[in-house]
Design a protein around this motif. Structure first.
Motif, PDB file in Angstrom:
ATOM      1  N   VAL A  82      30.121 -27.261  -3.062  1.00 41.38           N
ATOM      2  CA  VAL A  82      30.978 -28.088  -3.910  1.00 41.38           C
ATOM      3  C   VAL A  82      31.726 -29.098  -3.048  1.00 41.38           C
ATOM      4  O   VAL A  82      31.989 -28.863  -1.867  1.00 41.38           O
ATOM      5  N   ASP A  83      32.057 -30.221  -3.663  1.00 38.79           N
ATOM      6  CA  ASP A  83      32.765 -31.275  -2.948  1.00 38.79           C
ATOM      7  C   ASP A  83      34.140 -31.498  -3.573  1.00 38.79           C
ATOM      8  O   ASP A  83      34.559 -30.795  -4.496  1.00 38.79           O
ATOM      9  N   VAL A  84      34.835 -32.484  -3.030  1.00 37.64           N
ATOM     10  CA  VAL A  84      36.203 -32.780  -3.493  1.00 37.64           C
ATOM     11  C   VAL A  84      36.197 -33.184  -4.966  1.00 37.64           C
ATOM     12  O   VAL A  84      37.103 -32.823  -5.722  1.00 37.64           O
ATOM     13  N   ILE A  85      35.146 -33.905  -5.387  1.00 36.40           N
ATOM     14  CA  ILE A  85      35.093 -34.370  -6.774  1.00 36.40           C
ATOM     15  C   ILE A  85      35.025 -33.189  -7.737  1.00 36.40           C
ATOM     16  O   ILE A  85      35.736 -33.135  -8.739  1.00 36.40           O
ATOM     17  N   MET A  86      34.170 -32.203  -7.420  1.00 41.32           N
ATOM     18  CA  MET A  86      34.040 -31.046  -8.301  1.00 41.32           C
ATOM     19  C   MET A  86      35.323 -30.226  -8.329  1.00 41.32           C
ATOM     20  O   MET A  86      35.774 -29.778  -9.394  1.00 41.32           O
ATOM     21  N   LEU A  87      35.920 -30.004  -7.173  1.00 43.22           N
ATOM     22  CA  LEU A  87      37.162 -29.233  -7.137  1.00 43.22           C
ATOM     23  C   LEU A  87      38.286 -29.978  -7.854  1.00 43.22           C
ATOM     24  O   LEU A  87      39.130 -29.366  -8.508  1.00 43.22           O
ATOM     25  N   SER A  88      38.273 -31.303  -7.757  1.00 40.94           N
ATOM     26  CA  SER A  88      39.266 -32.092  -8.492  1.00 40.94           C
ATOM     27  C   SER A  88      39.073 -31.938  -9.996  1.00 40.94           C
ATOM     28  O   SER A  88      40.043 -31.862 -10.759  1.00 40.94           O
ATOM     29  N   SER A  89      37.788 -31.885 -10.422  1.00 35.97           N
ATOM     30  CA  SER A  89      37.512 -31.652 -11.839  1.00 35.97           C
ATOM     31  C   SER A  89      38.030 -30.279 -12.267  1.00 35.97           C
ATOM     32  O   SER A  89      38.576 -30.111 -13.364  1.00 35.97           O
ATOM     33  N   GLY A  90      37.864 -29.288 -11.384  1.00 35.31           N
ATOM     34  CA  GLY A  90      38.380 -27.956 -11.682  1.00 35.31           C
ATOM     35  C   GLY A  90      39.896 -27.943 -11.783  1.00 35.31           C
ATOM     36  O   GLY A  90      40.472 -27.279 -12.648  1.00 35.31           O
ATOM     37  N   ILE A  91      40.551 -28.685 -10.908  1.00 34.95           N
ATOM     38  CA  ILE A  91      42.015 -28.772 -10.953  1.00 34.95           C
ATOM     39  C   ILE A  91      42.461 -29.425 -12.257  1.00 34.95           C
ATOM     40  O   ILE A  91      43.414 -28.972 -12.905  1.00 34.95           O
ATOM     41  N   SER A  92      41.761 -30.487 -12.647  1.00 32.02           N
ATOM     42  CA  SER A  92      42.092 -31.155 -13.913  1.00 32.02           C
ATOM     43  C   SER A  92      41.901 -30.214 -15.089  1.00 32.02           C
ATOM     44  O   SER A  92      42.686 -30.220 -16.049  1.00 32.02           O
ATOM     45  N   ALA A  93      40.845 -29.380 -15.024  1.00 28.12           N
ATOM     46  CA  ALA A  93      40.613 -28.413 -16.100  1.00 28.12           C
ATOM     47  C   ALA A  93      41.759 -27.403 -16.181  1.00 28.12           C
ATOM     48  O   ALA A  93      42.232 -27.063 -17.266  1.00 28.12           O
ATOM     49  N   CYS A  94      42.204 -26.920 -15.022  1.00 29.29           N
ATOM     50  CA  CYS A  94      43.339 -25.988 -15.000  1.00 29.29           C
ATOM     51  C   CYS A  94      44.595 -26.661 -15.552  1.00 29.29           C
ATOM     52  O   CYS A  94      45.391 -26.028 -16.248  1.00 29.29           O
ATOM     53  N   ALA A  95      44.759 -27.935 -15.228  1.00 28.68           N
ATOM     54  CA  ALA A  95      45.925 -28.659 -15.741  1.00 28.68           C
ATOM     55  C   ALA A  95      45.877 -28.745 -17.258  1.00 28.68           C
ATOM     56  O   ALA A  95      46.906 -28.580 -17.940  1.00 28.68           O
TER      57      ALA A  95
END
Length: 507
Positions: free
Chosen positions: A192-205
């Motif tokens: 996974v890259d920064v983009i995917m983890l950022s998407s995960g963070i947005s989902a948690c938000a």
């Protein structure tokens, strides 16, 4: 515009009575595409259909790439279906990519289905374009379905496809599914890259899972990935949504240490979070971190709202003045917040002065009328009518604060004329406004109207009316009223009956 040399060569061959080769025509069309001459490319394609050589799929795809609009591409596509050659994978790929940019996800799905019916094999690029189109439209069910279909066809999943599907789920508030896709991607052995983890963070938000926001942000460091501005902003936004104002401010501080700057929306969320926690000083400190050129009405919304939560009317007024200096116009929501906090704090004169700071809607008008009640300015309250139901009740209260019961009666009559559904709030406010007057008959009439409408009078209003009747020895209607009150379940009936017996004794 000067005609490209390759296109000029084709025209020269035709003028000399010759027939250009397919390669010459294809090269000329590609040249037209680079020169952004889509009309010339389409014109040459029509000449080929008419006079030869017959275009092949590669030539038509070159025309597709040369087209400057989706409308032109669809024209070429329909021509291929009707006149040949048959569209191939590259043809569908070009169309799906354009449809994705246009956010026409339904047509992308239609194209994918059409490919399947033509037994054309899809590829990762096509799936990525279609999933991205669904992501832009927040169509998470279709995005997930395409990702599953891609895996069922044993096509290798790409980070682009997985990330787009995750983002679609996050935008659709399906944060749990988004995190599930992240786990599945990791289980598939993809890094996974920064983009995917950022998407995960947005989902948690989106799901107010602030612990998940922090965990994924720390995962980046453990996997030797450097969090970018998008990841930090998403984490700060998720924390502020959960009112974790201390952690939000820590994230903003960490961003600055990494030479990253939070965007205005993220800081606004932090300001709002501090405001909900009544930490208005921290809210204003965060607000001051927004660059002047990024200050917008949303940021002022959050800052004024924080001041309203803490009852800091002076700070709210100061923000309105700063907003004016920044050549921004206060909207009704900001004005209503500032008016309300000033009125609640007793600064009713300041509240009324704020009316000239921006547009006046029902909420602003109601807040101003409530300020009039605080300052005993019933004349000003009436001048702000007509309003909605809340405003009319506030106007009655303003009249009641100054014993201007006649004006209160007029307001109630106006409400009835406008066929408003008057409830107990308005009746109780008006009956209370009669306190100290000798108008026992009006109070009795209002109480009877309430009881006839099966409305429950408040104890204060009820005591005011019955006490007035008793003081003026108007006891003839008391038995009937008390019986009705007993049926409605009113309180203190027993004690009031005792008062009635005392006043009913003969002198």
């Amino acid at each position: 515009m000067r005609m490209p040399r390759k296109l000029d060569d084709v025209k020269t061959v035709r003028l000399q009575g010759g027939k250009p080769s397919l390669k010459q025509c294809t090269t000329a069309i590609s040249t037209c595409g680079r020169a952004r001459m889509s009309d010339s490319a389409l014109e040459l394609l029509e000449e080929m259909r008419k006079d030869g050589p017959a275009p092949d799929a590669f030539c038509c795809n070159c025309v597709l790439k040369a087209c400057s609009s989706l409308k032109q591409q669809l024209r070429v596509f329909e021509g291929m279906k009707n006149k040949g050659p048959s569209p191939d994978v590259a043809t569908y790929g070009a169309l799906i990519t354009t449809l994705g940019h246009e956010e026409r996800w339904e047509h992308c799905l239609e194209m994918m289905q059409e490919m399947d019916s033509q037994r054309l094999e899809s590829n990762v690029i096509l799936y990525g374009a279609a999933i991205s189109a669904c992501e832009k439209a927040a169509q998470w069910p279709s995005a997930v379905a395409l990702l599953q279909q891609q895996r069922s066809e044993h096509l290798e999943s790409s980070l682009i496809c997985c990330s787009a599907a995750m983002t679609a789920c996050a935008r659709g508030s399906e944060w749990a599914l988004s995190l599930s896709l992240l786990s599945t991607t990791r289980a598939a052995g993809l890094q996974v890259d920064v983009i995917m983890l950022s998407s995960g963070i947005s989902a948690c938000a989106q799901g107010t899972e602030w612990q998940g926001c922090l965990a994924l942000l720390r995962d980046m460091s453990s996997e030797e990935l450097c969090p970018n501005q998008i990841a930090y902003n998403a984490a700060a936004d998720g924390l502020s949504r959960c009112n974790q104002w201390i952690l939000t401010l820590e994230i903003l501080r960490e961003m600055r240490q990494c030479n990253l700057w939070p965007d205005a929306g993220t800081i606004s969320s932090a300001v709002k979070s501090c405001g909900l926690a009544a930490e208005w000083q921290h809210a204003l400190m965060a607000f001051q971190q927004i660059p002047e050129d990024q200050l917008d009405i949303v940021a002022f919304h959050s800052a004024v709202g924080a001041c309203e939560q803490a009852g800091q009317w002076e700070a709210a007024v100061q923000l309105l003045q700063e907003l004016r200096l920044g050549r921004l116009v206060a909207d009704a929501q900001i004005l209503s917040s500032a008016l309300s906090v000033a009125a609640r704090s007793g600064a009713w004169d300041i509240a009324l002065a704020l009316l000239g700071f921006g547009p006046v809607d029902a909420a602003v008008r109601n807040a101003a009328i409530s300020a009039c009640a605080q300052g005993s300015r019933w004349h000003v309250a009436l001048s702000l009518l007509p309003s909605d139901y809340v405003g009319y009740c506030a106007a009655i209260s303003a009249c009641g604060a100054t014993a201007a019961w006649r004006a209160a009666v007029v307001v109630l009559e106006d409400m009835l004329l406008q066929e408003m559904e008057v409830d107990s709030v308005a009746y109780n406010a008006l009956m209370t406004s009669l306190e100290g007057s000798r108008e026992w008959a009006i109070g009795l009439q209002l109480l009877e109207q309430m009881l006839a409408s099966h409305l429950r009078p408040e104890e204060v209003a009820l005591a005011a009316v019955l006490g007035r009747l008793l003081r003026h020895r108007q006891v003839a209607d008391l038995p009937r009223l008390l019986t009705h009150l007993e049926e409605e379940g009113a309180r203190r009936v027993t004690s009031l009956r005792g008062q009635k017996r005392v006043f009913a004794r003969p002198c």
